[in-house]
Design an enzyme around this catalytic site. Sequence first.
Site: not given
Lengths: 612, 612
Positions: B73, B76, B198, B250, B268
Site C-alpha cells: 500500500s 498508493k 494495481y 488507515y 502489509v
Amino acid sequence: MSTAPGSPHPASPVEAVLHALFERHRSTLEGQVADYIPELSNADPRAFGICIATRDGHVYEVGDTRQPFTIQSISKALVYGLALQDRGEEEILRRIGVEPSGDAFNAISLRPGSGAPFNPMINAGAIAACGLLDKDAAGSRIARVLEFLSGFAGRALDIDEAVYRSESETGHRNRAIGWMLRNVGILDEDPTDTLETYFRQCAVRVTCRDLALMAATLANHGLHPVTGQVAVQPGAVRNILSVMSTCGMYDASGEWIYRVGLPAKSGVGGGVMAVLPGQLGIGVFSPPLDAQGNSVRGVRVCTDLSRELSLHLFQAGGPLPALRLVYDASKVHSRRRRSPWQRELLAQEGHRIRVMELQGDLVFGSVEPVIRAAHEQASGLRALVLDLRNVLAADEPSLRLLARLQQGLAAGGLSVSLCHARALGPRLVAQGLAPGSLKPDIDMALEAAEELLLSRDARQAGAGAAVALRECELLAPLAPQDLAWLEALMPEQGFAAGEPVVRAGDPGDAMFFLLEGTVEVRLSGPGPGRGRRVDVFTAGMSFGEMAFIDGAPRSADVVAVQPTRCRVLPLAVFERLDRERPQLKIRLLQQVTRQLSTNLRRINAEAQAMRG
Amino acid sequence: MSTAPGSPHPASPVEAVLHALFERHRSTLEGQVADYIPELSNADPRAFGICIATRDGHVYEVGDTRQPFTIQSISKALVYGLALQDRGEEEILRRIGVEPSGDAFNAISLRPGSGAPFNPMINAGAIAACGLLDKDAAGSRIARVLEFLSGFAGRALDIDEAVYRSESETGHRNRAIGWMLRNVGILDEDPTDTLETYFRQCAVRVTCRDLALMAATLANHGLHPVTGQVAVQPGAVRNILSVMSTCGMYDASGEWIYRVGLPAKSGVGGGVMAVLPGQLGIGVFSPPLDAQGNSVRGVRVCTDLSRELSLHLFQAGGPLPALRLVYDASKVHSRRRRSPWQRELLAQEGHRIRVMELQGDLVFGSVEPVIRAAHEQASGLRALVLDLRNVLAADEPSLRLLARLQQGLAAGGLSVSLCHARALGPRLVAQGLAPGSLKPDIDMALEAAEELLLSRDARQAGAGAAVALRECELLAPLAPQDLAWLEALMPEQGFAAGEPVVRAGDPGDAMFFLLEGTVEVRLSGPGPGRGRRVDVFTAGMSFGEMAFIDGAPRSADVVAVQPTRCRVLPLAVFERLDRERPQLKIRLLQQVTRQLSTNLRRINAEAQAMRG
C-alpha cells in the site's frame, strides 16, 4: 492599509495583497448568517475583516477587524489546550479521541466501546474537555477559561451575556450530549455546571484581530508574539494544531488540509482562525456560513491566501541548514597577538583548529548535518569550536546531540568547545556537555584552541617572559648604536594589573614597547561590544603607532591585565629623528609600514574567510 | 553503524540514537505477519531495519535495511502523485475524495452521491488512481508506474512476480471494487487491466533504504536527494503529503498525526515510510502487523523517533528569518577606490545606501519581515540593495513580493537593486522586477548606488579626468623641487584596455601612479573568486606599494580596464632616496603609512559591520 507616514512610498506589497483579496471578496454575500438564536441572526452579513499576524507580532489588517463577535467553536481548539495542561495528554486521550468523525459538528457521535467523543472539535468532545478543566478557588471554571483565552488574545476578553443567555436557553441538544457523556462515564459529575461554562465559553467576544493574534500565538509555540507571555505550554500547542489539522473544519477537514494546508478552526459567529506553524496566524471575520457551518468568505480568503502566498503546510521550506560558515585558525585568529614563531606555527597548523558557525533554529534536521560534518572532519583536528552566536532557538534533542558530540569527540582526544551559547549553556550542560567546553565568545574559544596547538612547541614555555628593548620585534633590525641612542630617550613606565595605559580620546603622542606583562585593547564608547577586547599585546610587541602616525586621537582604551612594564617613544622624539637621525627614522617607518602591511593582509584574509 | 574509518572517534550521536532504538525494539515480536497469500506469510518476522535519509542524501541505517520486500500500500501514496500529474488536481479531486473514511483499508467505501472513493489511501481510491493513469506507447500502465517508483528510489526497481500472481489469484474483493468503480462511472473502462496493474504495483520490490529515500524525496519537494532527478512535480508533493497526513495510517490516522506528527504510509509487506517535510525521510521494515494492518515495530520506531528527536510536524521550527544582516555604505564600500572628497561624502551620506543581506529559503514567513523592514526604512534612503548570495531557494509568491517591493519603492524614487540573484534573476524578472535592478554582485550594486549619491555633487562631473603627477594623492604634500627631482626619474607607461599592468607572482619592483584611466586588481590563482575585482584605481591614485615595501612578489593581477597612463616609481629609485633625499623618503614613507593605516581602519570597520 495606509501609506507609511511621511513616506513617498505606496503601501507595502503585503498590504497590497490583503487589500486586493478584500476587494475581490467584498461583494460576496453567499451563505446564511447563523440563526438558531436571535443574537447571532442579527449579525451584519456585510461585515468583513482579514488579519495576518506574524510570529514577531506585526499585524496586517483590512476591513472590520476591530468589530466584536462571539468566538463560538473556535474556543474548542484553545480550551482543549487548557484541558491538556490540567489533566495531561494520556488522560485526555483516554476520554476524548483525536479521529475525524466525518459527522456534522453537533452530532452525538461517541466511539463504540469507550463512549469517548471522536474528537475535541465536535460539541461532544468540547463539552467533555470543558468538564475536565480544573476549577478555580471559587469552584468555577469560566474565570479560568476567560483568563486563558485572554492570554491568547493578549488583552482582557469578556462575555456577550445576551448570546450566553440565548445559547443556554436553547441548548437542549448540548444538554443531551452532556448527560450522554455523564452516562458513559466520560464526565464524572452532573454536567449542568460544565454546560453553563461551555455556553459562556462560546459567547466570549473577540475581534478578527484577536483571532489572528491567537493563531500567531499557536504559530509561535504558545508564546504571545506581542505580550511575550506564555499563553499555553508548547507541548499542548502540538496537540491543538494536530486536532485542528484533522478535525478543525467540520466534515470538510480532509479537503481543507489538502487545498488550504493550514490547521484551522471556524465558529458560527463568522470567525476563522488559521495557523501556519512557526510562521504566522490568520484571522477572518464574515458572518454568512456555508452548509458545513464555516464562514463562506473565511474559507475563500484562507484558500486564496494559501495559494497566493504559498502558505500550504506541506509546501513551505524546512529550517535553514544550521551550518552557516566553516573556517580554520590558519586564517582567523584570536585577538591575542602572536610572536613570529607562533604566527608561523599557527599559519602552518591552524587548519587543525576548525570553527563551525551555526545559525537559526536547531532542530534535528538542521543540526544533523553539523554532527555529520564534525564527524567527517574530526580526523587530524586538534580542536573544534562551535560558534552559536547566530542560533535563535534549539530544542532539547538537538542540544542532546551536540552534548553527545562533544563527549564522543573528547573521548577520541579532540577538544570541542562551544561559544556564544548564552541561555543554551545551562541546557547543554544539563544534557551532558562538559561545563569546561563552554567559552564566552569566539575570541576566548580560539585562544584556548591556539594554546593547545602552541603548547606542543618547547618555545611556548618561555612565551610571555620579560624581554629587553632590543628583542622587541619592531626594533630588532636596528643597529646597536641607533638602538642605544633611542633607548636613552625612551622613559620606562609601569602599570598595575587593571590600570589604564591609554584611554580613547587621548592624544596619540606616544608609542609603547612592552618589556613585560600583557595589555588589552578594549572597545570604548556606547554599543553592545563595549569593553570587549579587540587586541592583546605581550612582551616584545609594540602598540600605539596608528594614532601616533595619522595624528588622530586614541580610538580605544588600552588596559594592563597583568603588571606591565613598557618603554615609551614620545612623539617629540620621533619627530626629532627627521633631522637628527634620518636613516633611523627611515628604518623605523619601514618597520611600521611592514607591520601595517602584514596586518592589512591578515585582516583581508580573515575578512575573506569569514565571508565564506 | 560503524566508527568512521581511520578515526579514533566513536559512532556519531545520530548513529547512536538509531542503534539504541534498534536494540530497544529488536526482541519485540508482537503482531502477525500478513497471511492472505503464502508469499507474504513466508516473511521472516524477525527481519528489522531502520533508515533515516536526510534531505541532502545522507542515509543512516541499522539492521536489515537492504532486504527486499513488496511495497504494497505504500505505492498508493506515490502512484496518486502520478495520477495527479497525468490528470490534474481538479479532475482527480472529482473522482477520488480526500476525506478520511474511518473504515478499514479494504472497505468498499464510496461516497454517497458521486460514488467517489473517500480517499486514495483505501483500496478503492488507489484502484481508481491506477485506472486514471495515462498509458504508455505500448498501451500499458505498469511500465510507467515502475519507472515512476524507481525515480523515488533512485534505482531501477522490479516486481516480485510470485507475489503478483498470488495477489491476482486472490484479489476477488479488489475486483469487486474495480467493477463498482466502473459501475458508478469513476472508471471509464473495463477495470481488468487496471486491476492487474494495481496488483503488480503492490508487488514492486523495495528495501527499507528505498523507503527512506522515497520519503526524503517527498521531504525534498520531489527532487531525489542523491540522483538530483525530479521524481514528481512539487505541486503533487503537497497533495501526496496531505492525504498521507489525514489518511495514511488507515483508521488510526488521527492518532498518528497527533502522536507521531509525520505524514506516513504503511504497507502489509511490513514497510512504513514517514516524511518530515523539508527535512528528512524515514523507512522502517518489520513484517508483523497490528490489527489495523500497520507494522507493529514500524509504528513504535516512528513514535519513538518523533519523540526523541522532536520530529513532530507541529513542533519543528519555522524557516529562519530571511534578514541576515543590514549595513550601510558609510562603512562598507564598493571595491572602487574613491578620492578624498568622495570618501568624505560617502562617509557622511553612505547611510542613505542600505544593504540587506538575505538568507535561507524565501517563503512568505521569511520574506515578509524583509519587506516590512524595507518599507519602514525607505524614508531618507537613496538606494536599497538586497544581497541574495545566501538565499538557498525561493517560492514564486516571495519573489513576486520582492519584485513588487522594487516597483513600489522605485515609484517613490528609491533605487532598489538585487545582487547575487543567480537562477532567481529570470524568475524575479518574470514576476515584474525591472531587469536593470539586477546586479551581478554586491560590489557592482554598491558601486552603482555610490554613483547615485556622488552624482549630486558637481565635482563628480570631473571625476576620473586625467591628472598631473603633482595631483596624485600620495605625492600632493611634497615640495615642488622634491616632486620635480622624483618626476625626472619616473618613466611614463601606457596600457591599452585589457592589458595587464602587473601579474601575480611578478617581483614587486615598482609602484604605479595613475595619471589617466582605470585599473582593476583581480584575484588570481585557483578558487571560485578567480578573476573577481578586489580593487579599482583611477587617475590620481597609486598602487603597488604593498609588495614594494615588504619585498613579497605581487599577490594579484592588475589589469587596465580603460586606456591607462601611469608614472612608475622603480624600486631602485626608492632605495636611492635613503642616501640622496632622506627627507623626501621620510615624507613618502609617512604618506604610505598614513594610507595603509587609513585602509586598515576602513577594513576593520567594514569587517565589523559585516559581522552584524
